[in-house]
Scaffold this active site. Structure first.
Site, PDB file in Angstrom:
ATOM      1  N   LYS A 209       0.840  -1.197   0.000  1.00 56.97           N
ATOM      2  CA  LYS A 209       0.000   0.000   0.000  1.00 56.97           C
ATOM      3  C   LYS A 209       0.880   1.254   0.000  1.00 56.97           C
ATOM      4  O   LYS A 209       0.682   2.164  -0.780  1.00 56.97           O
ATOM      5  CB  LYS A 209      -0.891  -0.055   1.243  1.00 56.97           C
ATOM      6  CG  LYS A 209      -1.885   1.050   1.368  1.00 56.97           C
ATOM      7  CD  LYS A 209      -2.817   0.755   2.541  1.00 56.97           C
ATOM      8  CE  LYS A 209      -3.483   2.003   3.051  1.00 56.97           C
ATOM      9  NZ  LYS A 209      -4.315   1.767   4.224  1.00 56.97           N
ATOM     10  N   GLU A 215      10.618  -4.811   4.164  1.00 58.67           N
ATOM     11  CA  GLU A 215      10.652  -6.221   3.776  1.00 58.67           C
ATOM     12  C   GLU A 215      10.266  -6.394   2.308  1.00 58.67           C
ATOM     13  O   GLU A 215      10.943  -7.078   1.542  1.00 58.67           O
ATOM     14  CB  GLU A 215       9.662  -7.042   4.634  1.00 58.67           C
ATOM     15  CG  GLU A 215      10.053  -7.191   6.086  1.00 58.67           C
ATOM     16  CD  GLU A 215       9.523  -6.068   6.957  1.00 58.67           C
ATOM     17  OE1 GLU A 215       9.231  -4.964   6.437  1.00 58.67           O
ATOM     18  OE2 GLU A 215       9.406  -6.284   8.173  1.00 58.67           O
ATOM     19  N   GLY A 269      -4.726  -2.121   5.620  1.00 57.25           N
ATOM     20  CA  GLY A 269      -3.957  -3.251   5.086  1.00 57.25           C
ATOM     21  C   GLY A 269      -4.591  -4.595   5.402  1.00 57.25           C
ATOM     22  O   GLY A 269      -4.777  -5.434   4.522  1.00 57.25           O
ATOM     23  N   ARG A 270      -4.957  -4.789   6.668  1.00 57.74           N
ATOM     24  CA  ARG A 270      -5.466  -6.107   7.069  1.00 57.74           C
ATOM     25  C   ARG A 270      -6.909  -6.356   6.618  1.00 57.74           C
ATOM     26  O   ARG A 270      -7.457  -7.412   6.876  1.00 57.74           O
ATOM     27  CB  ARG A 270      -5.329  -6.285   8.584  1.00 57.74           C
ATOM     28  CG  ARG A 270      -6.000  -5.215   9.423  1.00 57.74           C
ATOM     29  CD  ARG A 270      -5.572  -5.338  10.889  1.00 57.74           C
ATOM     30  NE  ARG A 270      -6.006  -4.212  11.695  1.00 57.74           N
ATOM     31  CZ  ARG A 270      -5.397  -3.048  11.775  1.00 57.74           C
ATOM     32  NH1 ARG A 270      -4.305  -2.826  11.049  1.00 57.74           N
ATOM     33  NH2 ARG A 270      -5.833  -2.088  12.564  1.00 57.74           N
ATOM     34  N   GLU A 355      -4.232  -7.116  15.614  1.00 57.42           N
ATOM     35  CA  GLU A 355      -3.724  -5.801  15.204  1.00 57.42           C
ATOM     36  C   GLU A 355      -4.834  -4.762  15.358  1.00 57.42           C
ATOM     37  O   GLU A 355      -4.580  -3.601  15.655  1.00 57.42           O
ATOM     38  CB  GLU A 355      -3.208  -5.838  13.761  1.00 57.42           C
ATOM     39  CG  GLU A 355      -2.314  -4.660  13.426  1.00 57.42           C
ATOM     40  CD  GLU A 355      -1.502  -4.853  12.159  1.00 57.42           C
ATOM     41  OE1 GLU A 355      -0.286  -4.619  12.192  1.00 57.42           O
ATOM     42  OE2 GLU A 355      -2.085  -5.226  11.120  1.00 57.42           O
ATOM     43  N   HIS A 386      -4.906 -33.934  18.081  1.00 56.40           N
ATOM     44  CA  HIS A 386      -3.743 -34.767  18.398  1.00 56.40           C
ATOM     45  C   HIS A 386      -2.580 -33.902  18.867  1.00 56.40           C
ATOM     46  O   HIS A 386      -1.441 -34.363  18.906  1.00 56.40           O
ATOM     47  CB  HIS A 386      -3.340 -35.578  17.167  1.00 56.40           C
ATOM     48  CG  HIS A 386      -4.406 -36.549  16.766  1.00 56.40           C
ATOM     49  ND1 HIS A 386      -4.398 -37.865  17.158  1.00 56.40           N
ATOM     50  CD2 HIS A 386      -5.554 -36.366  16.064  1.00 56.40           C
ATOM     51  CE1 HIS A 386      -5.473 -38.468  16.682  1.00 56.40           C
ATOM     52  NE2 HIS A 386      -6.205 -37.573  16.031  1.00 56.40           N
ATOM     53  N   LYS A 513      10.018  -1.106  14.380  1.00 55.21           N
ATOM     54  CA  LYS A 513      10.533  -0.805  13.034  1.00 55.21           C
ATOM     55  C   LYS A 513      11.590   0.293  13.117  1.00 55.21           C
ATOM     56  O   LYS A 513      12.651   0.216  12.513  1.00 55.21           O
ATOM     57  CB  LYS A 513       9.399  -0.260  12.152  1.00 55.21           C
ATOM     58  CG  LYS A 513       8.545  -1.275  11.469  1.00 55.21           C
ATOM     59  CD  LYS A 513       7.772  -0.549  10.360  1.00 55.21           C
ATOM     60  CE  LYS A 513       6.400  -1.092  10.149  1.00 55.21           C
ATOM     61  NZ  LYS A 513       5.560  -0.277   9.283  1.00 55.21           N
TER      62      LYS A 513
HETATM   63  C1  G6Q Z   1      -2.311  -3.907   8.278  1.00 55.99           C
HETATM   64  C2  G6Q Z   1      -1.046  -3.267   8.541  1.00 55.99           C
HETATM   65  C3  G6Q Z   1       0.164  -3.995   8.016  1.00 55.99           C
HETATM   66  C4  G6Q Z   1       0.475  -3.695   6.546  1.00 55.99           C
HETATM   67  C5  G6Q Z   1       1.915  -4.109   6.277  1.00 55.99           C
HETATM   68  C6  G6Q Z   1       2.303  -3.914   4.832  1.00 55.99           C
HETATM   69  O1  G6Q Z   1      -3.379  -3.445   8.567  1.00 55.99           O
HETATM   70  O2  G6Q Z   1      -1.122  -1.965   8.161  1.00 55.99           O
HETATM   71  O3  G6Q Z   1       0.137  -5.373   8.200  1.00 55.99           O
HETATM   72  O4  G6Q Z   1      -0.421  -4.338   5.718  1.00 55.99           O
HETATM   73  O5  G6Q Z   1       2.766  -3.400   7.110  1.00 55.99           O
HETATM   74  O6  G6Q Z   1       2.189  -2.585   4.469  1.00 55.99           O
HETATM   75  P1  G6Q Z   1       2.296  -2.131   2.989  1.00 55.99           P
HETATM   76  O7  G6Q Z   1       1.174  -2.722   2.227  1.00 55.99           O
HETATM   77  O8  G6Q Z   1       2.250  -0.630   3.013  1.00 55.99           O
HETATM   78  O9  G6Q Z   1       3.618  -2.646   2.462  1.00 55.99           O
END
Ligand code: G6Q
Length: 522
Positions: A209, A215, A269-270, A355, A386, A513
């Site tokens: 996003k 990463e 994002g989530r 989150e 199990h 971070k």
């Molecule tokens: C979700 C968070 C988080 C996000 C990641 C990736 O709600 O905001 O998990 O999706 O940090 O972020 P980007 O899509 O910006 O790389």
């Protein structure tokens, strides 16, 4: 339209619940079933192909009513209306929360800052459709004019967990494209994935996003370097696409403008797998089924929006969970899907739930005086039986469980499915009924083990009275998966509203971070 800022513990419903808890905390579910022979029917809800049996919980009618009243008193109705209408309920980030708009198939406009976002949503859906259709049909090809065989989704957190879970869940419906997911900045993740791939036939979908995530950018650059060992810079335009709000950064990475799928600030994002973040899902099962996935979620949205709280599946699940979290001090809840396809669901829901609701400051900016976010965990049945179910059955902790099962299996083997579902029901029954000392006694006598009775009696006894919800779904399809995810999204929303916290920011992930950056400078 803003969210109310009510301390839930100051409500009448909370006081009543506290009273009820003190009076009935020892209540035995077996007695509740004896008192009301219709309890199972009275405490079941049906929404299309979903049946929720929540009768195996430690509450009577009065407590259940008080739980529903708590939702009402804390302003849930207004909150639902505000969310769906696009009010900026993510106040700390000054954003609307409109993942629900992504799957809203109605013609009704939804305005953000005076603009109807339905226009960009349908334009993007068309782009996803055309792109998926062409890749799947082999019309859109890699840089050497060969059809794609593999798709690599590079993203993390919300840009990884959702598509990865859904692609796995819908494997039965998958076409010939093999999908891979790279998220961890651990180089071994990317190198291990790339080692068997052919750059000519691999499509990279970079999902970020912000397009600033360490990463994802590191992995994307490594993938690009790997690609450029055989290809030229101009070839990136054929084999790389991106999903992002940050168009400039994507272009700087070398991705062609036509290959950028947009994202928007009003989708967290989530909660983003419904957007172009779900491109890999659409590539994997085709757009038609991706669209059915959206439709399923929309059906759950309509149910959530329009149903009285006592018959509202997400509300009932949310308030049941609050009962254990805030009154019984349950530390965790376990999610047990009885299908191997939903292997990744618990992990996916960990992000949605933890989150969103892992917050200790309320909407007034004050420290909360009560427990918030539940800790969720789990695994597929029967594997879990199990492994960790021992602790749920006989441990010292109270762990409410959600069992998720399907009436029909996908490959249609009756023998397997009967055994699977027998375990599904057997577990829920074992949890609430337990096994008394008298039953153990009788059993050992029948097995001719009188001599062991004294030694084994307490070990073989099950206290029972362990709560669980049983969600039975007709069949795992793109539509029912969409509905299921939306159900848990709304459950999470309801809990955040009642706890008077902001569910749609995630400042808690920032500090680590920042400190990691300092270590990199050393
Ligand atoms: C979700 C968070 C988080 C996000 C990641 C990736 O709600 O905001 O998990 O999706 O940090 O972020 P980007 O899509 O910006 O790389």
């Amino acid at each position: 339209m803003t969210l109310k800022k009510i301390n839930p513990t100051s409500t009448n419903a909370w006081s009543l619940l506290q009273k009820k808890f003190n009076q009935t905390k020892q209540v035995n579910m077996c007695d509740l079933f004896k008192q009301n022979p219709n309890r199972k029917a009275d405490y079941s809800l049906k929404v299309d192909d979903f049946t929720l049996d929540f009768s195996k919980n430690r509450f009577d009618d009065e407590t259940f009513k008080a739980l529903i009243d708590l939702a009402t008193e804390t302003g849930l109705q207004q909150a639902i209306e505000a969310q769906f209408a696009g009010a900026k309920i993510n106040e700390t980030e000054n954003r609307a929360v409109l993942h629900t708009a992504l799957r809203d198939i109605s013609k009704e406009p939804i305005l953000v800052d005076g603009k109807n976002i339905k226009t960009v949503i349908s334009k993007t859906l068309k782009k996803i459709k055309t792109f998926s259709d062409e890749v799947i049909a082999g019309k859109l090809k890699g840089y050497t004019n060969k059809a794609f065989t593999d798709v690599v989704n590079i993203g993390i957190g919300g840009s990884d967990l959702g598509p990865k879970m859904a692609v796995e869940a819908l494997k039965f419906y998958q076409n010939h494209l093999k999908c891979h997911f790279i998220s961890n900045v651990d180089g071994d993740h990317v190198y291990e994935t790339l080692k068997n791939l052919n750059p000519e036939t691999t499509l990279f979908v970079i999902v970020s996003k912000t397009f600033t995530t360490q990463e994802t950018l590191t992995n994307a650059l490594t993938a690009q370097k790997w690609f450029l060992k055989q290809a030229q810079v101009a070839d990136i335009a054929h084999n790389f696409v991106a999903v992002s709000t940050n168009l400039e950064a994507v272009k700087a990475f070398g991705i062609a403008s036509k290959n950028i799928f947009p994202m928007w600030d009003w989708v967290g994002g989530r909660y983003s797998l419904w957007s172009a973040v779900g491109l890999t899902i659409s590539l994997s099962v085709g757009f038609k089924q991706f669209n059915e996935f959206l439709e399923g979620a929309h059906q759950m949205d309509l149910h959530f929006k329009n149903t009285p709280f006592n018959k509202n599946m997400p509300v009932v699940l949310a308030m049941t969970s609050i009962w254990y979290n805030n009154f019984f001090n349950a530390e965790t809840e376990v999610i047990l899907p009885y299908t191997q396809y939903l292997d990744l669901l618990p992990m996916y829901l960990q992000q949605t739930v933890m989150e969103s609701n892992g917050k200790s400051v309320d909407r007034n900016g004050a420290r909360v005086s009560y427990q918030t976010g539940t800790i969720v965990w789990g695994s597929t049945g029967t594997n879990a039986q199990h492994a960790f179910m021992q602790l749920v059955h006989q441990g010292t902790k109270l762990i409410p469980a959600d069992f998720i099962g399907f009436s029909k299996s996908l490959h249609g083997d009756d023998d397997h499915h009967r055994k699977l579902m027998a375990n599904f029901y057997g577990q829920t029954e074992a949890l609430y009924r337990g096994k008394t000392a008298a039953e153990v006694n009788r059993e050992l006598k029948l097995a001719n083990q009188q001599a062991s009775i004294e030694r084994l009696l307490t070990f073989k006894t099950f206290e029972g009275n362990k709560p669980s919800n049983t969600l039975l779904i007709e069949k795992l399809t793109p539509k029912s998966l969409g509905k299921l995810i939306a159900l848990y999204e709304h459950k999470t929303f309801v809990q955040g509203i009642v706890w008077n916290i902001f569910s749609f920011d995630q400042f808690g992930v920032e500090l680590g971070k920042e400190l990691a950056k300092n270590y990199l400078k050393k």
